[in-house]
Design an enzyme around this catalytic site. Sequence first.
Site, PDB file in Angstrom:
ATOM      1  N   TYR A  86      -2.264 -10.358   5.258  1.00 20.15           N
ATOM      2  CA  TYR A  86      -2.367  -8.938   5.576  1.00 20.15           C
ATOM      3  C   TYR A  86      -3.820  -8.600   5.855  1.00 20.15           C
ATOM      4  O   TYR A  86      -4.678  -8.730   4.979  1.00 20.15           O
ATOM      5  CB  TYR A  86      -1.821  -8.118   4.399  1.00 20.15           C
ATOM      6  CG  TYR A  86      -1.799  -6.620   4.591  1.00 20.15           C
ATOM      7  CD1 TYR A  86      -1.971  -6.019   5.833  1.00 20.15           C
ATOM      8  CD2 TYR A  86      -1.599  -5.778   3.491  1.00 20.15           C
ATOM      9  CE1 TYR A  86      -1.946  -4.647   5.984  1.00 20.15           C
ATOM     10  CE2 TYR A  86      -1.566  -4.397   3.629  1.00 20.15           C
ATOM     11  CZ  TYR A  86      -1.743  -3.838   4.878  1.00 20.15           C
ATOM     12  OH  TYR A  86      -1.707  -2.473   5.020  1.00 20.15           O
ATOM     13  N   ILE A 136       5.664  -3.825  10.450  1.00 23.27           N
ATOM     14  CA  ILE A 136       5.841  -3.416   9.057  1.00 23.27           C
ATOM     15  C   ILE A 136       5.410  -1.965   9.013  1.00 23.27           C
ATOM     16  O   ILE A 136       4.215  -1.647   9.034  1.00 23.27           O
ATOM     17  CB  ILE A 136       5.038  -4.311   8.100  1.00 23.27           C
ATOM     18  CG1 ILE A 136       5.557  -5.754   8.194  1.00 23.27           C
ATOM     19  CG2 ILE A 136       5.154  -3.801   6.664  1.00 23.27           C
ATOM     20  CD1 ILE A 136       4.792  -6.759   7.345  1.00 23.27           C
ATOM     21  N   LYS A 184       0.271  -9.781   9.130  1.00 16.06           N
ATOM     22  CA  LYS A 184       0.397  -8.352   9.405  1.00 16.06           C
ATOM     23  C   LYS A 184      -0.959  -7.865   9.878  1.00 16.06           C
ATOM     24  O   LYS A 184      -1.937  -7.861   9.125  1.00 16.06           O
ATOM     25  CB  LYS A 184       0.837  -7.598   8.154  1.00 16.06           C
ATOM     26  CG  LYS A 184       0.913  -6.084   8.363  1.00 16.06           C
ATOM     27  CD  LYS A 184       1.266  -5.349   7.076  1.00 16.06           C
ATOM     28  CE  LYS A 184       1.256  -3.836   7.278  1.00 16.06           C
ATOM     29  NZ  LYS A 184       1.549  -3.104   6.026  1.00 16.06           N
ATOM     30  N   THR A 215       0.824  -1.202   0.000  1.00 15.58           N
ATOM     31  CA  THR A 215       0.000   0.000   0.000  1.00 15.58           C
ATOM     32  C   THR A 215       0.859   1.253   0.000  1.00 15.58           C
ATOM     33  O   THR A 215       0.619   2.189  -0.784  1.00 15.58           O
ATOM     34  CB  THR A 215      -0.908   0.008   1.243  1.00 15.58           C
ATOM     35  OG1 THR A 215      -1.680  -1.190   1.281  1.00 15.58           O
ATOM     36  CG2 THR A 215      -1.834   1.211   1.223  1.00 15.58           C
ATOM     37  N   THR A 216       1.878   1.277   0.867  1.00 13.04           N
ATOM     38  CA  THR A 216       2.746   2.446   0.973  1.00 13.04           C
ATOM     39  C   THR A 216       3.544   2.656  -0.310  1.00 13.04           C
ATOM     40  O   THR A 216       3.934   3.775  -0.630  1.00 13.04           O
ATOM     41  CB  THR A 216       3.693   2.297   2.181  1.00 13.04           C
ATOM     42  OG1 THR A 216       2.917   1.986   3.345  1.00 13.04           O
ATOM     43  CG2 THR A 216       4.475   3.556   2.450  1.00 13.04           C
ATOM     44  N   TYR A 241     -13.100  -4.552  -1.942  1.00 12.08           N
ATOM     45  CA  TYR A 241     -14.191  -4.124  -2.822  1.00 12.08           C
ATOM     46  C   TYR A 241     -15.222  -5.239  -3.024  1.00 12.08           C
ATOM     47  O   TYR A 241     -16.305  -5.163  -2.479  1.00 12.08           O
ATOM     48  CB  TYR A 241     -13.692  -3.597  -4.169  1.00 12.08           C
ATOM     49  CG  TYR A 241     -14.816  -3.031  -5.017  1.00 12.08           C
ATOM     50  CD1 TYR A 241     -15.519  -1.917  -4.591  1.00 12.08           C
ATOM     51  CD2 TYR A 241     -15.204  -3.629  -6.210  1.00 12.08           C
ATOM     52  CE1 TYR A 241     -16.580  -1.415  -5.331  1.00 12.08           C
ATOM     53  CE2 TYR A 241     -16.254  -3.125  -6.960  1.00 12.08           C
ATOM     54  CZ  TYR A 241     -16.935  -2.022  -6.513  1.00 12.08           C
ATOM     55  OH  TYR A 241     -17.981  -1.526  -7.245  1.00 12.08           O
TER      56      TYR A 241
END
Length: 294
Positions: free
Chosen positions: A135, A206, A164, A46-47, A109
């Site tokens: 995650y 993380i 995570k 994402t980052t 989604y």
Amino acid sequence: MTRLFTGAAAAVTTPFIQGNVDYDSFKNHLIYLKKNRIQAFVINGTTGESSTLTKKEKATLLSIAIDVADGDIPVIAGTGSNNTADAIAHSQEAEKLGVDALLVITPYYNKTSQKGLLAHFTAIAEAVTIPIILYDVPARTGMTIAPETLEVLALKQPNIVGLKDATGDLAHLNRLQYVVDDSFSFYSGNDDLALPFYALGGHGLISVLANALPKEYQEMYEAAQKYPKKAAEISHRLFPLVDALGVDVNPIPIKVLTSHLGFGDYSLRLPLVPLESAAQDVLTELFDHTRKDD
């Protein structure tokens, strides 16, 4: 017991220049992170704005990370998708490139049920041989991994080795820990909860802010194992900056700081847009003050 890593990993940003990936700045950033004791590179997450990257860009970023890591620290590739077939393809491609592990998000989604999660993660795990970290970030996906689901996955899929946890719910962490054995690793996905996460037995973080302060985050983890007062002091010193990063969605604020350090322009890909100059100044001044206190 061997874990992929313990301590601070960086969810690495992707620098851009005139709309293109700035591979030189990316490599220089990785070198900085490694020199400053980061314990793992997490690439294309994402980052890293992975949803805007092409297949070729993702592969090139992974290849650079593998080269810089040079076997000293693990390279973990974000390969998740809400399309199971795509997630399998991305995971297999990353494995062929030579990454050490995968980070696989829950579907978003279209989401799914817990039964669907079992089928989704099982299909991915059976398609590769390298370790997988699940995650869980319900703020972005609208769903979470139930303890009963994790119990089945950890038991039946030996390459699912960690999770995570970005739920922000420490009671949920307790419930998850109860259904797996000690070999399973838990990594926080919330910088602001790193210290209490460690206190509950978490194995690392993380991190977003570790893109700019890798050494400090590793020092906090190590202090938490033996010197809780020192760990609390580090956490308290970092917290104002952590809190300030909440000014906008990740990675808009952290890229102010990576740019400030010289790792690329302050540039994002749409639909993300930069902070206003005044907000950027607040972050850089607070960052400089935090480093000065180090």
